[in-house]
Design a protein around this motif. Structure first.
Motif, PDB file in Angstrom:
ATOM      1  N   ASN A  84     -17.214   2.226 -42.261  1.00  0.00           N
ATOM      2  CA  ASN A  84     -15.697   2.814 -41.870  1.00  0.00           C
ATOM      3  C   ASN A  84     -15.050   2.015 -41.191  1.00  0.00           C
ATOM      4  O   ASN A  84     -13.422   1.296 -40.962  1.00  0.00           O
ATOM      5  N   LEU A  85     -15.494   1.374 -39.925  1.00  0.00           N
ATOM      6  CA  LEU A  85     -15.332   0.434 -39.328  1.00  0.00           C
ATOM      7  C   LEU A  85     -14.468  -0.958 -39.948  1.00  0.00           C
ATOM      8  O   LEU A  85     -13.611  -1.221 -39.729  1.00  0.00           O
ATOM      9  N   ALA A  87     -13.610  -1.101 -43.162  1.00  0.00           N
ATOM     10  CA  ALA A  87     -12.234  -1.082 -43.794  1.00  0.00           C
ATOM     11  C   ALA A  87     -11.103  -0.688 -42.171  1.00  0.00           C
ATOM     12  O   ALA A  87      -9.935  -1.140 -42.743  1.00  0.00           O
ATOM     13  N   GLU A  88     -11.725  -0.498 -41.118  1.00  0.00           N
ATOM     14  CA  GLU A  88     -10.725  -1.091 -40.144  1.00  0.00           C
ATOM     15  C   GLU A  88     -10.662  -2.852 -39.509  1.00  0.00           C
ATOM     16  O   GLU A  88      -9.063  -3.138 -39.416  1.00  0.00           O
ATOM     17  N   ARG A  89     -11.864  -3.018 -39.942  1.00  0.00           N
ATOM     18  CA  ARG A  89     -11.318  -4.205 -39.138  1.00  0.00           C
ATOM     19  C   ARG A  89     -11.622  -5.867 -39.823  1.00  0.00           C
ATOM     20  O   ARG A  89     -11.107  -7.084 -39.508  1.00  0.00           O
ATOM     21  N   ARG A 170      -9.488  -2.469 -49.845  1.00  0.00           N
ATOM     22  CA  ARG A 170      -9.611  -2.576 -48.438  1.00  0.00           C
ATOM     23  C   ARG A 170      -8.995  -0.602 -48.744  1.00  0.00           C
ATOM     24  O   ARG A 170      -8.825   0.261 -47.209  1.00  0.00           O
ATOM     25  N   THR A 171      -6.824  -0.487 -48.563  1.00  0.00           N
ATOM     26  CA  THR A 171      -6.773   0.133 -48.440  1.00  0.00           C
ATOM     27  C   THR A 171      -7.088   1.796 -49.329  1.00  0.00           C
ATOM     28  O   THR A 171      -7.118   2.648 -48.607  1.00  0.00           O
ATOM     29  N   GLN A 174      -9.679   2.815 -47.478  1.00  0.00           N
ATOM     30  CA  GLN A 174      -8.711   3.470 -45.737  1.00  0.00           C
ATOM     31  C   GLN A 174      -8.837   4.726 -46.027  1.00  0.00           C
ATOM     32  O   GLN A 174      -8.949   5.984 -45.264  1.00  0.00           O
ATOM     33  N   PRO A 177     -12.424   7.926 -45.986  1.00  0.00           N
ATOM     34  CA  PRO A 177     -13.369   7.748 -44.415  1.00  0.00           C
ATOM     35  C   PRO A 177     -14.481   8.540 -44.893  1.00  0.00           C
ATOM     36  O   PRO A 177     -14.229   9.368 -44.710  1.00  0.00           O
TER      37      PRO A 177
END
Length: 298
Positions: A84-85, A87-89, A170-171, A174, A177
């Motif tokens: 999850n992280l 995907a954000e970073r 990646r989208t 996201q 999650p």
């Protein structure tokens, strides 16, 4: 100074790490040997609360290749939270999951980039699935499916599941999650593949991208104990399977296991986060599996 942010990144190679300082150099070497400083690639490592010298090892990598290496330190929460992280970073448009006991096959990064460039504008495709090989076991796999691309569930209707290498848009990552269930630190990645089916297709590539040597203390080796300690998460995975169009043998297995971990959750006074129920006709075999777990674990 880290230089990754100064370039356009197409691919993030992502490694979740927990007390694997001894294995990370092998991953690092397999990436470095294939990536030039101006390639649109980063290696993002999320250190999931390691208690060994993982941080120092990663700092050394970042000093050697500031154009390539980034790492993030987090409190131990499990691989699914690390995904999850990531995907954000992640800086990349695509995320390739490379575990700490994996290493990249020579030439595989060029193949990954070529494949991404071929499908990047086809927004139907959210997952690239290539082969994972096990050299110590002498096992070689190949994909068998009626159409390509197709859904994860369609693939499982034509072939017994095998371990694979995954690269995810990646989208798309996201959009799905992993649920964050308090007090539980493991949720199988299968949850993600079934949820990606709701929005995207999978493209299968019959080429090995990753080689793996499973560790005796790893997640795969201790699966029974880990799943029993995170029963609500396990229930979510099997519920996702039952919401897909799967062959009967997998639906039976998922139904029994849903009840198996429902019994584990009840014994731990945990409440499932969803109200999904597998048919009650599978409650008894699930109870038997639960008792077997208790006997083995204790």
């Amino acid at each position: 100074m880290n230089q990754v942010q100064d370039k356009k990144v197409l691919l993030t190679i992502f490694t979740p790490a927990y007390n694997r300082a001894n294995l990370l150099p092998r991953v690092f070497d397999s990436i470095c040997s294939q990536v030039h400083p101006d390639d649109p690639i980063e290696w993002l490592v999320i250190d999931d609360g390691s208690t060994d010298n993982t941080e120092a090892v990663l700092a050394g990598f970042a000093d050697k290749r500031p154009d390539l290496v980034r790492f993030i330190l987090v409190k131990n929460g499990g691989k699914h939270r690390a995904i999850n992280l990531a995907a954000e970073r992640a800086y990349g448009d695509w995320v390739m999951i490379v575990d700490s006991d994996d290493y990249l096959v020579n030439g595989s990064i060029n193949q990954v980039l070529e494949t991404i460039r071929l499908v990047n504008n086809d927004l139907r495709i959210g997952l690239l699935r290539a082969l994972r090989q096990f050299p110590e076991l002498g096992i070689e796999y190949s994909f068998e499916m009626p159409t390509n691309p197709c859904s994860h569930a369609e693939w499982l209707r034509s072939q017994h599941p095998i371990d694979t290498a995954e690269v995810i848009r990646r989208t798309a990552l996201q959009m799905h999650p992993f649920p964050d269930i308090s007090g539980e630190r493991f949720m199988a990645e299968g949850w993600l593949w079934y949820h990606l089916d709701r929005t995207h297709l999978t493209l299968f590539i019959n080429s090995p991208w990753i080689e793996c040597v499973y560790q005796s203390e790893g997640l795969s080796a201790s699966s029974r104990c880990i799943r029993a300690s995170s029963p609500c998460s396990a229930m979510e995975v099997y519920a996702a399977m039952l919401e897909s169009i799967l062959p009967w043998r997998l639906r039976v297995k998922a139904s029994v296991n849903w009840w198996r971990y429902r019994h584990h959750a009840n014994s731990q006074h945990k409440i499932a986060i969803s109200e999904f129920r597998a048919s009650r006709i599978f409650a008894l075999p699930g109870w038997i599996m639960f008792l077997c777990d208790r006997f083995v674990i204790q």
